[in-house]
Design a protein around this motif. Structure first.
Motif, short mmCIF file in Angstrom:
data_model
loop_
_atom_site.label_atom_id
_atom_site.label_comp_id
_atom_site.label_asym_id
_atom_site.label_seq_id
_atom_site.Cartn_x
_atom_site.Cartn_y
_atom_site.Cartn_z
N LYS A 3 20.19 -18.12 28.11
CA LYS A 3 19.86 -19.33 28.84
C LYS A 3 18.68 -20.08 28.23
CE LYS A 3 21.95 -18.02 33.13
NZ LYS A 3 21.86 -17.99 34.56
N ILE A 4 17.77 -19.36 27.58
CA ILE A 4 16.63 -20.01 26.91
C ILE A 4 16.77 -19.76 25.41
CG2 ILE A 4 14.14 -19.97 26.63
CD1 ILE A 4 13.88 -19.44 29.56
N ILE A 84 25.24 -22.41 33.05
CA ILE A 84 26.11 -22.52 31.90
C ILE A 84 27.48 -22.96 32.42
CG2 ILE A 84 27.21 -21.29 30.02
CD1 ILE A 84 24.72 -19.48 29.98
N GLN A 85 27.87 -24.18 32.05
CA GLN A 85 29.15 -24.72 32.49
C GLN A 85 30.15 -24.63 31.36
OE1 GLN A 85 28.39 -28.72 33.80
NE2 GLN A 85 27.82 -28.07 35.86
N ASP A 89 37.80 -27.70 27.02
CA ASP A 89 38.22 -27.24 25.69
C ASP A 89 37.76 -25.81 25.39
OD1 ASP A 89 35.55 -27.79 25.51
OD2 ASP A 89 35.66 -28.95 23.66
N GLY A 90 37.09 -25.16 26.34
CA GLY A 90 36.67 -23.77 26.16
C GLY A 90 35.22 -23.62 25.71
N SER A 91 34.57 -24.71 25.34
CA SER A 91 33.16 -24.64 24.94
C SER A 91 32.27 -24.56 26.18
CB SER A 91 32.78 -25.85 24.09
OG SER A 91 32.89 -27.02 24.86
N ARG A 92 31.05 -24.13 25.97
CA ARG A 92 30.11 -24.01 27.08
C ARG A 92 28.87 -24.83 26.78
NH1 ARG A 92 29.61 -17.64 27.88
NH2 ARG A 92 28.89 -17.83 25.76
N LYS A 93 28.24 -25.36 27.84
CA LYS A 93 27.01 -26.13 27.66
C LYS A 93 26.01 -25.71 28.74
CE LYS A 93 28.18 -30.20 30.39
NZ LYS A 93 28.23 -31.64 30.44
N LYS A 101 22.08 -32.36 34.60
CA LYS A 101 22.04 -33.01 33.29
C LYS A 101 22.04 -31.95 32.19
CE LYS A 101 19.48 -37.05 34.86
NZ LYS A 101 18.21 -37.76 34.76
N GLU A 102 22.61 -32.33 31.06
CA GLU A 102 22.69 -31.40 29.93
C GLU A 102 21.32 -31.23 29.27
OE1 GLU A 102 25.40 -30.60 25.97
OE2 GLU A 102 25.81 -32.34 27.23
#
Length: 103
Positions: A3-4, A84-85, A89-93, A101-102
Motif C-alpha cells: 500500500k505504501i 486497492i481497486q 482490464d485486471g490491473s489494480r490502482k 482519488k488515485e
C-alpha cells in the motif's frame, strides 16, 4: 501489492516524530522503511583516511516501522488510508479511502 511505495508522501502517526512529514526513500523487507527527515539518530563514526571519512558525530536517518506511518493526502492535508481497486482490464490502482482519488 504494497500500500505504501517508495516516493510516497507520508506522515508519522505514532512515536517521537509524530506529525512529521517526508517521502519514503527505501522500503525494507522486515516491515520497516526509511523516511526523509524522520527518525534521525546520531552515529559516532571512526575516521578512516584511506576511505576519506573524517569521523565524528554524523546525524542520519534510521528505519521506522510501517505501522507508524500513513500516506499523506494533500487535498485534505491529513493522514489517509489506501484502498486497492481492481480495474475491468485486471490491473489494480491505489486510491485514497476518503476521497477515492488515485494516488
Amino acid at each position: 501489492m504494497n500500500k505504501i511505495k517508495t516516493g510516497d508522501q507520508v506522515i508519522v502517526i505514532a512515536g517521537k516524530d509524530k506529525g512529521k512529514q517526508g517521502s519514503v526513500t527505501k522500503i525494507l523487507t522486515n516491515g520497516r522503511c526509511f523516511v526523509s527527515g524522520v527518525q534521525m539518530v546520531k552515529r559516532h563514526t571512526k575516521p578512516n583516511p584511506n576511505a576519506g571519512i573524517a569521523g565524528g558525530v554524523v546525524e542520519k536517518e534510521a528505519s521506522i516501522d510501517m505501522s507508524n506511518i500513513s500516506i499523506f493526502n494533500p487535498s485534505t492535508k491529513k493522514a489517509d488510508k489506501v484502498l486497492i481497486q481492481s480495474q475491468e482490464d485486471g490491473s489494480r490502482k491505489r486510491v485514497y479511502k476518503s476521497s477515492g482519488k488515485e494516488i
